[in-house]
Scaffold this active site. Structure first.
Site, PDB file in Angstrom:
ATOM      1  N   LYS A  12       0.921  -1.395   0.014  1.00 54.59           N
ATOM      2  CA  LYS A  12      -0.209  -0.109  -0.148  1.00 54.59           C
ATOM      3  C   LYS A  12       0.826   1.212  -0.010  1.00 54.59           C
ATOM      4  O   LYS A  12       1.988   1.322   0.482  1.00 54.59           O
ATOM      5  CB  LYS A  12      -0.938  -0.037   1.438  1.00 54.59           C
ATOM      6  CG  LYS A  12      -2.005   1.156   1.418  1.00 54.59           C
ATOM      7  CD  LYS A  12      -2.635   1.300   0.340  1.00 54.59           C
ATOM      8  CE  LYS A  12      -3.377   2.728   0.386  1.00 54.59           C
ATOM      9  NZ  LYS A  12      -4.251   2.943  -0.960  1.00 54.59           N
ATOM     10  N   GLY A  13       0.417   2.227  -0.565  1.00 50.26           N
ATOM     11  CA  GLY A  13       1.092   3.618  -0.712  1.00 50.26           C
ATOM     12  C   GLY A  13       1.437   4.073   0.814  1.00 50.26           C
ATOM     13  O   GLY A  13       0.669   4.024   1.349  1.00 50.26           O
ATOM     14  N   GLY A  21      -3.104  -2.772 -15.155  1.00 50.20           N
ATOM     15  CA  GLY A  21      -4.427  -2.158 -15.644  1.00 50.20           C
ATOM     16  C   GLY A  21      -5.358  -3.288 -16.197  1.00 50.20           C
ATOM     17  O   GLY A  21      -5.356  -3.794 -17.434  1.00 50.20           O
ATOM     18  N   ASN A  65       5.381   1.100  -2.095  1.00 47.44           N
ATOM     19  CA  ASN A  65       4.920   1.913  -3.067  1.00 47.44           C
ATOM     20  C   ASN A  65       4.768   3.095  -2.102  1.00 47.44           C
ATOM     21  O   ASN A  65       4.609   3.242  -0.883  1.00 47.44           O
ATOM     22  CB  ASN A  65       3.365   1.665  -3.095  1.00 47.44           C
ATOM     23  CG  ASN A  65       2.729   2.621  -4.186  1.00 47.44           C
ATOM     24  OD1 ASN A  65       2.371   3.648  -3.761  1.00 47.44           O
ATOM     25  ND2 ASN A  65       2.889   2.386  -5.386  1.00 47.44           N
ATOM     26  N   GLY A 118      -9.422  -1.758 -12.897  1.00 49.57           N
ATOM     27  CA  GLY A 118      -9.959  -2.853 -13.521  1.00 49.57           C
ATOM     28  C   GLY A 118     -10.157  -2.962 -15.189  1.00 49.57           C
ATOM     29  O   GLY A 118      -9.505  -2.202 -15.918  1.00 49.57           O
ATOM     30  N   LYS A 159       5.866   5.086 -11.158  1.00 51.69           N
ATOM     31  CA  LYS A 159       4.734   4.376 -11.379  1.00 51.69           C
ATOM     32  C   LYS A 159       3.960   5.620 -12.457  1.00 51.69           C
ATOM     33  O   LYS A 159       3.884   6.742 -12.050  1.00 51.69           O
ATOM     34  CB  LYS A 159       3.724   4.195 -10.452  1.00 51.69           C
ATOM     35  CG  LYS A 159       2.224   3.397 -10.820  1.00 51.69           C
ATOM     36  CD  LYS A 159       1.724   2.885  -9.741  1.00 51.69           C
ATOM     37  CE  LYS A 159       0.461   2.062  -9.937  1.00 51.69           C
ATOM     38  NZ  LYS A 159      -0.176   1.292  -8.849  1.00 51.69           N
ATOM     39  N   THR A 172      -4.354   4.479 -11.582  1.00 53.07           N
ATOM     40  CA  THR A 172      -5.559   4.537 -12.061  1.00 53.07           C
ATOM     41  C   THR A 172      -6.345   5.930 -12.946  1.00 53.07           C
ATOM     42  O   THR A 172      -5.460   6.895 -12.923  1.00 53.07           O
ATOM     43  CB  THR A 172      -6.566   4.556 -11.002  1.00 53.07           C
ATOM     44  OG1 THR A 172      -5.953   5.722  -9.951  1.00 53.07           O
ATOM     45  CG2 THR A 172      -6.369   3.471 -10.002  1.00 53.07           C
ATOM     46  N   CYS A 214       0.389  12.152  -7.020  1.00 53.38           N
ATOM     47  CA  CYS A 214      -0.110  12.997  -5.961  1.00 53.38           C
ATOM     48  C   CYS A 214       0.119  14.538  -6.118  1.00 53.38           C
ATOM     49  O   CYS A 214       1.167  14.658  -6.988  1.00 53.38           O
ATOM     50  CB  CYS A 214       1.157  12.248  -4.585  1.00 53.38           C
ATOM     51  SG  CYS A 214       1.031  10.634  -4.259  1.00 53.38           S
ATOM     52  N   ILE A 226      -0.229   1.177 -15.592  1.00 52.96           N
ATOM     53  CA  ILE A 226      -0.523   2.743 -15.314  1.00 52.96           C
ATOM     54  C   ILE A 226      -1.146   2.687 -13.766  1.00 52.96           C
ATOM     55  O   ILE A 226      -1.539   1.481 -13.255  1.00 52.96           O
ATOM     56  CB  ILE A 226      -1.684   3.278 -16.291  1.00 52.96           C
ATOM     57  CG1 ILE A 226      -2.861   2.351 -16.334  1.00 52.96           C
ATOM     58  CG2 ILE A 226      -1.083   3.443 -17.502  1.00 52.96           C
ATOM     59  CD1 ILE A 226      -3.842   2.903 -17.347  1.00 52.96           C
TER      60      ILE A 226
END
Ligand SMILES: Cc1cc2nc3c(=O)[nH]c(=O)nc-3n(C[C@H](O)[C@H](O)[C@H](O)COP(=O)(O)O)c2cc1C
Ligand code: FES
Lengths: 286, 390
Positions: free
Chosen positions: B117-118, B315, B171, B289, B237, B265, B202, B263
């Site tokens: 997780k980020g 992706g 990440n 998705g 990323k 989102t 971000c 990629i």
């Protein structure tokens, strides 16, 4: 937590748009407790990328079956109603933390609003098996949406409120609570957020209003239970089962959080879905 | 201007680098590979070029006619700076927590790598709820980087990760270059941390909230600053929310990134059921998705023709065909994200299916599947000529 197949045994519409389905899933219910849930994969993956969480409504260890109770609200829930007995789906479960009943509690007050019935239903069976008395207060918009009493154990005292007065008490289910809270040793609720918020407020002021002690004060030897622990829930007068949109349902994505009274937001799928009311922040807003 | 990377041949003559992403082997060949390639079967074949088995177990033994005639496939991937994965299927950041949440349901040790997780410098409590919702062929999320902060992540998870054979890539997110650098400093040298993936989608507080990812200069600057701060393998990323991703990819490569992942989102919104307001608490969310797969393929396709460093495609991966598509447009590996929610066992199954696919095609590794759909070029790639023309 296991990933296992489940076979549909029975499926019926118990109320307009509300379904009760029985699945044979012995691997899922082994060790499961009231208040936990399953995360179920719908079939058409090209369109439906997320599983659907369902409370374990009832379970029967003898037949290895569980039931889920849901309202058709979209394509995913509709998909489940197209299943026929014998069809197999896949479940992840049991997930989340269960209700914790204090061993000394004799009188349990359950409060459900609408589909919130699915959240507390399993506790009626568990409590009655444990020889406890259960009063279930149920609120719905109108008589048409009232959960049939035939689907509840005979031992349960069932009290209904409807918003339009078409059945039972005319008004909110929360208005019935003061009548029972003196009798109750512990309360357990599931339903819309405004209902839970009103209940949390009642529970927080209960000691002052009724002059009763919080459960477990003596037995804990004064040592406060760790926040979020089973002991903390067991000592709470009010436990609530929360709902939130979910992604993973195992604690990985942080999609399903609710605000905690202290500390970072907590995951409904992992720290919940059952929380002691005082563990959560009921003020609203973010 | 970017100085083109050059390679030197055995004869000493410099030639332009081949436009082929790097996929190096993971270990010297220790296990001879047998292949059924004649009536004798099980015959030992030299295969000096690619004989390492990714799942070779047991001591190296001499040829035995009784040995299984299945030839092993090398799925190893080198992302640079010593970050060598046993296979090209990773799990995407934000969809697999810290690697422990799925418990026994997933055999995490088999994964190519885990992107956690980020992680930010200080703890973040994230965005208002609802944070996730399903959309046609995908989902929107606006978690808002809820995480306990880098120190807590290291304290809680690093020792567990250190005992794993699967590499864990942290990440990293931040609001300023100084934030990113400080997070990475605190990860540097910590056992159990195999690499960094910079999430540059971000807002950059220093630039009025403009995302690092949509500005080549800022993307290059943050990459360069982090590069100076760490020797850890550095992945960056890419965001698809840009007009042209190529100058950004080039700036990141020039700044010293070891690999690109693409990629993140796509930005989107959903409307609430009563239509009184957008559904997500944060209004905006990130789309992921199957719905975003074509966009992701396009980004990888373009970036593969722009940079020399390896690219990890992300992706909408939900089945083997998706993995093969990403390889074909130049990715050396893929990450699986949203599809894990529906099928937690998918990533591990994809590894097996990719191995089986290579065997079926008689390939020693998936390397031959990489870049097959890219335009064939005699010379070094030009950034021009690959635009979408209606
Ligand atoms: C719930 C959720 C949380 C995510 N969190 C992060 C994150 O913290 N950092 C990041 O770089 N990407 C994050 N992503 C993006 C994914 O890593 C991935 O790039 C994206 O979902 C596309 O892949 P997919 O279609 O396979 O999901 C997140 C995605 C989802 C669905
Ligand atoms: S649904 Fe993913 S953390 Fe709860």
């Amino acid at each position: 937590m296991r990933l296992a197949g489940a076979e549909l045994v029975e499926s019926r519409e118990i109320l307009p748009g509300q379904w009760l389905q029985t699945y044979r899933a012995p691997d899922i219910i082994a060790g499961a407790r009231a208040g936990q849930f399953v995360h179920v994969r719908a079939g058409d993956y090209s369109g439906l990328v997320l599983r659907r969480p369902f409370s374990i409504n009832t379970m029967d260890l003898a037949t290895g079956t569980l039931t889920i109770h849901f309202r058709v609200i979209g394509r995913g829930t509709a998909w489940f109603t197209f299943l026929r007995p014998g069809d197999r789906i896949e479940m992840l479960g049991p997930l989340g933390r269960p209700f914790e009943v204090d061993p000394r509690s004799r009188h349990l007050l359950l409060i459900a609003g609408g589909l919130g019935m699915a959240g507390v239903r399993s506790l009626t069976d568990e409590a009655i098996r444990g020889g406890r008395q259960v009063t279930l207060l149920f609120g719905a918009a109108t008589a048409r949406d009232v959960y049939p009493s035939s689907l509840l154990p005979d031992e349960v005292e069932y009290v209904v409120a409807t918003d339009d007065g078409s059945m039972g008490h005319h008004g909110f289910v929360t208005e019935l609570v003061p009548e029972y809270e003196g009798w109750a040793d512990q309360a357990f609720a599931c339903g819309p957020l405004p209902m839970l918020r009103a209940l949390a407020r009642l529970a927080a002021t209960r000691r002052d209003r009724l002059g009763v002690a919080t459960l477990g004060r003596k037995r804990g030897g004064g040592r406060p239970a760790v926040a979020g622990s089973a002991a903390a829930r067991r000592k709470a007068f009010l436990q609530v089962s929360m709902e939130q949109n979910m992604g993973c349902a195992v604690g990985a994505c942080l999609g399903c959080v609710v605000k905690a009274a202290a500390g970072p937001p907590v995951r409904v799928c992992r720290e919940g879905p059952v929380f002691a009311a005082e563990e959560l922040d009921w003020a609203g807003g973010w | 201007m970017k100085a083109r990377r050059r390679v030197v041949t055995a004869s000493g003559a410099a030639v332009p680098a081949k436009r082929r992403p790097t996929v190096r082997r993971i270990k010297p060949a220790i296990v001879p590979v047998t292949r059924r390639d004649g009536p004798t079967g099980g015959q030992l074949t030299g295969h000096a070029a690619g004989a390492t088995s990714v799942r070779a177990t047991g001591p190296a033994e001499g040829p035995s006619p009784a040995a299984a005639p299945i030839h092993e496939v090398d799925l190893g991937v080198d992302l640079g700076r010593g970050l060598v994965l046993r296979n090209p299927v990773l799990v995407a950041s934000g969809t697999f927590g810290y690697g422990i949440e799925y418990g026994d349901v997933v055999d995490v040790q088999r994964l190519g790598a885990i992107c956690c997780k980020g992680t930010t410098l200080r703890a973040r409590s994230g965005n208002p709820t609802p944070r996730v919702t399903e959309t046609p062929g995908g989902m929107l999320n606006s978690i808002g980087l809820q995480n306990p902060g880098v120190d807590a992540v290291v304290e809680k998870y690093a020792s567990t990760w250190a005992g794993w054979q699967v590499p864990v890539i942290v990440n990293v997110a931040g609001e300023s270059i100084a934030d990113y650098v400080e997070v990475v400093r605190r990860l540097e040298g910590v056992p159990g941390i195999a690499g960094i993936e910079l999430n540059i989608s971000c807002p950059n507080v220093g630039k009025g909230g403009l995302q690092f990812a949509i500005d080549a200069e800022a993307a290059g600057a943050v990459t360069a600053a982090v590069r100076r701060a760490t020797d850890l393998p550095l992945l960056v990323k890419l965001s698809p929310n840009v007009a042209d991703v190529r100058p950004i990819a080039r700036a990141i490569e020039d700044a010293g990134a070891d690999a690109l992942t693409a990629i993140n989102t796509l930005s989107g919104i959903a409307v609430g059921p009563t239509r009184e307001r957008p559904l997500l608490g944060n209004v905006f969310g990130g789309l992921s998705g199957p719905a975003i797969k074509p966009v992701a393929l396009k980004v990888v396709y373009e970036v593969a023709q722009t940079v020399d460093i390896p690219i990890v495609g992300i992706g909408g991966v939900t089945e083997l065909a998706d993995v093969l598509d990403f390889l074909a447009v130049g990715a050396v590996a893929v990450q699986v994200g949203t599809a894990i929610f529906a099928d937690p066992t998918l990533p591990v199954r994809l590894i097996d299916e990719l191995g089986a696919e290579c065997r079926r095609r008689g390939l020693d590794s998936h390397r031959a599947l990489i870049g097959t759909a890219l335009p064939k070029r005699a010379t070094a790639t030009s950034a021009r000529g690959a635009e979408y023309r209606p």
